[in-house]
Design a protein around this motif. Structure first.
Motif, short mmCIF file in Angstrom:
data_model
loop_
_atom_site.label_atom_id
_atom_site.label_comp_id
_atom_site.label_asym_id
_atom_site.label_seq_id
_atom_site.Cartn_x
_atom_site.Cartn_y
_atom_site.Cartn_z
N THR A 137 -7.59 2.76 -0.18
CA THR A 137 -7.93 3.95 0.25
C THR A 137 -8.38 3.97 1.70
OG1 THR A 137 -10.09 3.18 -0.45
CG2 THR A 137 -8.83 4.19 -1.98
N ARG A 138 -8.41 3.11 2.56
CA ARG A 138 -8.74 3.12 3.95
C ARG A 138 -7.25 3.45 4.67
NH1 ARG A 138 -11.53 -1.63 4.39
NH2 ARG A 138 -9.88 -2.53 5.35
N TYR A 139 -6.10 3.52 3.95
CA TYR A 139 -5.07 3.80 4.50
C TYR A 139 -4.51 2.57 5.25
CZ TYR A 139 -4.60 8.86 3.52
OH TYR A 139 -4.78 10.02 3.00
N ASP A 140 -4.93 1.35 5.04
CA ASP A 140 -4.43 0.11 5.41
C ASP A 140 -2.96 -0.07 4.47
OD1 ASP A 140 -6.50 -0.59 7.02
OD2 ASP A 140 -7.50 -1.66 5.21
N VAL A 141 -1.82 -0.42 5.52
CA VAL A 141 -0.63 -0.60 4.81
C VAL A 141 -0.49 -2.20 4.28
CG1 VAL A 141 1.93 -0.51 4.93
CG2 VAL A 141 0.70 1.14 6.34
N LEU A 142 -0.54 -2.31 3.24
CA LEU A 142 -0.61 -3.58 2.44
C LEU A 142 0.95 -4.26 2.12
CD1 LEU A 142 -3.60 -2.98 -0.08
CD2 LEU A 142 -3.41 -3.77 2.38
N ALA A 143 1.87 -3.45 1.93
CA ALA A 143 3.26 -3.81 1.59
C ALA A 143 4.23 -2.48 2.03
CB ALA A 143 3.23 -4.24 0.17
N SER A 160 -0.09 -10.69 3.36
CA SER A 160 -1.28 -10.89 3.52
C SER A 160 -2.12 -9.67 3.56
CB SER A 160 -2.06 -11.78 4.53
OG SER A 160 -1.80 -11.24 5.68
N LEU A 161 -3.31 -9.15 3.03
CA LEU A 161 -3.97 -7.95 3.48
C LEU A 161 -4.40 -7.90 4.84
CD1 LEU A 161 -6.70 -7.76 0.40
CD2 LEU A 161 -5.04 -6.08 1.25
N LEU A 162 -4.35 -6.57 5.16
CA LEU A 162 -4.94 -6.25 6.67
C LEU A 162 -6.50 -6.37 6.51
CD1 LEU A 162 -4.22 -4.75 9.19
CD2 LEU A 162 -5.07 -2.82 8.24
N ARG A 197 -1.50 -2.02 11.25
CA ARG A 197 -0.88 -1.41 10.02
C ARG A 197 -1.83 -0.60 9.34
NH1 ARG A 197 2.86 -6.41 8.35
NH2 ARG A 197 4.37 -6.64 10.21
N ASN A 198 -2.15 0.79 9.99
CA ASN A 198 -3.26 1.50 9.16
C ASN A 198 -2.52 2.95 9.58
OD1 ASN A 198 -5.52 3.59 9.80
ND2 ASN A 198 -6.34 1.93 8.15
N LEU A 199 -2.02 3.75 8.44
CA LEU A 199 -1.58 4.96 8.91
C LEU A 199 -2.68 6.18 9.76
CD1 LEU A 199 0.30 5.94 5.51
CD2 LEU A 199 0.87 4.64 7.52
N LEU A 200 -3.64 5.93 9.62
CA LEU A 200 -4.73 6.85 10.30
C LEU A 200 -4.56 6.42 12.09
CD1 LEU A 200 -7.91 7.03 8.04
CD2 LEU A 200 -6.46 8.86 8.56
N TRP A 201 -4.63 5.06 12.16
CA TRP A 201 -4.38 4.46 13.37
C TRP A 201 -3.20 4.64 13.97
CZ3 TRP A 201 -8.01 2.81 16.71
CH2 TRP A 201 -7.48 1.88 18.01
N LEU A 202 -2.10 4.77 13.29
CA LEU A 202 -0.69 4.96 13.55
C LEU A 202 -0.40 6.63 14.14
CD1 LEU A 202 1.52 2.62 11.29
CD2 LEU A 202 0.74 2.32 13.72
N ASN A 203 -1.04 7.38 13.02
CA ASN A 203 -0.71 8.58 13.40
C ASN A 203 -1.57 9.12 14.56
OD1 ASN A 203 0.74 10.57 11.31
ND2 ASN A 203 -0.14 8.79 10.14
N PHE A 204 -2.92 8.68 14.94
CA PHE A 204 -3.72 9.45 15.78
C PHE A 204 -3.77 8.49 17.04
CE2 PHE A 204 -5.32 11.22 11.86
CZ PHE A 204 -5.75 12.81 12.38
N VAL A 205 -3.44 7.38 17.15
CA VAL A 205 -3.86 6.51 18.36
C VAL A 205 -2.52 5.75 18.70
CG1 VAL A 205 -5.13 4.64 19.20
CG2 VAL A 205 -6.39 6.22 17.53
#
Length: 335
Positions: free
Chosen positions: A188-194, A2-4, A214-222
């Protein structure tokens, strides 16, 4: 998977060249000869940058008001990075801010000084593509920055694709077939969908990450869940923030985007510092260096495929740059 979820009206009804039109009409204040400045006192309260920052706008539309604030800040940031001597102005004299003055930008772009000032203050005025193009050239904007300016000003560069609410199984099957290359689908929000199994084994075990993270910005920065080691992490983060800001221009005022931006700013001083640069960029295809704990150095190159029928989604496949990396990827994935 499912979508984030996670311009003011003119008091003089006789229009003059370069005057802002009544609200809702297009403005094309290209200056001829000595130029004509706009008239009118404006209605409402607009955003004005002072020494202590940008004052809030009072507006009936939070999305429109936020877009105007973002446009004002973006124009100022681009103006301040250009040295006067680069464009033929004498560098001497007292300057309160770095870079060009507003009147210098207006002169170079061929627009009225007052009009440009209103634009940079975030006032509720409309602007034509012709004027935006002149400003883009004056501020030496690259393609991504130019597109960002047009988006913030509400001038279309083409039809925006609709965004779907779910990914078909065919997308997951495609990701699985490209193994041993790591692959994932992002919005485009960097949510990982698959993602595929190779991504979990080579880059990060995304399956173990809670869906809400599962969001690359969140995973990278936080998030402490980010365990992969990109050797070029600093430049990668800078580019991601720039790409996120460019994408945000299409979604100002939307709760999901506001929430993510707010949480990133609150939880990461590094993100906040990069955010204040006002850089914009598109997706990167730069070769990335990954230090995998099992096999060592991996040289991988992202190939981006836009899933146009699904909206603003892209599939990114990380391909091997050399034979050594190809062999290591097969070893890691067991292919």
């Amino acid at each position: 998977m499912s979508l984030l979820t996670s311009m003011p009206s003119a008091t003089d009804k006789t229009a003059r060249p370069g005057d802002p039109a009544q609200s809702g009409n297009e403005v094309d204040p290209v200056r001829t000869g000595n130029g004509v400045e706009p008239v009118g006192s404006g209605n409402g309260v607009d955003s004005v940058r002072t020494g202590s920052g940008v004052e809030p706008l009072r507006t009936g539309s939070s999305g429109k008001g936020e877009r105007r604030r973002e446009l004002a800040a973006f124009l100022r940031s681009r103006r301040e990075r250009i040295r006067p001597d680069e464009v033929g102005f004498a560098p001497g004299g007292r300057r309160r801010t770095p870079g060009l003055r507003r009147e210098e930008v207006a002169q170079l772009a061929g627009v009225g000084v007052t009009w440009y000032t209103w634009l940079e203050q975030g006032r509720d005025i409309n602007v034509s593509a012709q004027v935006l193009e002149a400003i883009s050239r004056t501020l030496r904007l690259d393609r991504s920055e130019r597109n960002h300016l047009y988006t913030l000003a509400g001038v279309s560069l083409g039809p925006a694709p609709a965004e779907c609410t779910a990914l078909p199984q065919s997308v997951q099957r495609m990701l699985d077939k490209v193994s041993p290359y790591p692959a994932l689908v992002l919005n485009t929000r960097y949510d990982v969908l698959a993602f595929n199994d190779a991504y979990c084994k080579v880059v990060l075990d995304m399956a173990a990450v809670p869906v809400e993270e599962r969001n690359l910005l969140w995973l990278n920065f936080v998030s402490p869940e980010w365990r992969c080691s990109f050797l070029d992490a600093e430049s990668m983060k800078l580019h991601m923030v720039a790409a996120y800001r460019a994408a945000l221009a299409d979604h100002l005022g939307e709760p999901e985007w506001q929430d993510l931006t707010g949480r990133l700013l609150a939880n990461s001083a590094e993100f906040a510092q990069l955010w204040e640069r006002y850089d914009v960029a598109g997706p990167s295809n730069k070769v990335k260096l990954l230090d995998n704990e099992r096999v060592g150095l991996l040289r991988i190159e992202p190939a981006n495929f836009w899933l146009t029928q699904l909206g603003q989604f892209r599939a990114t496949v990380y391909t091997a740059v050399d034979e050594a990396t190809e062999e290591k990827l097969r070893q890691l994935v067991g292919a």
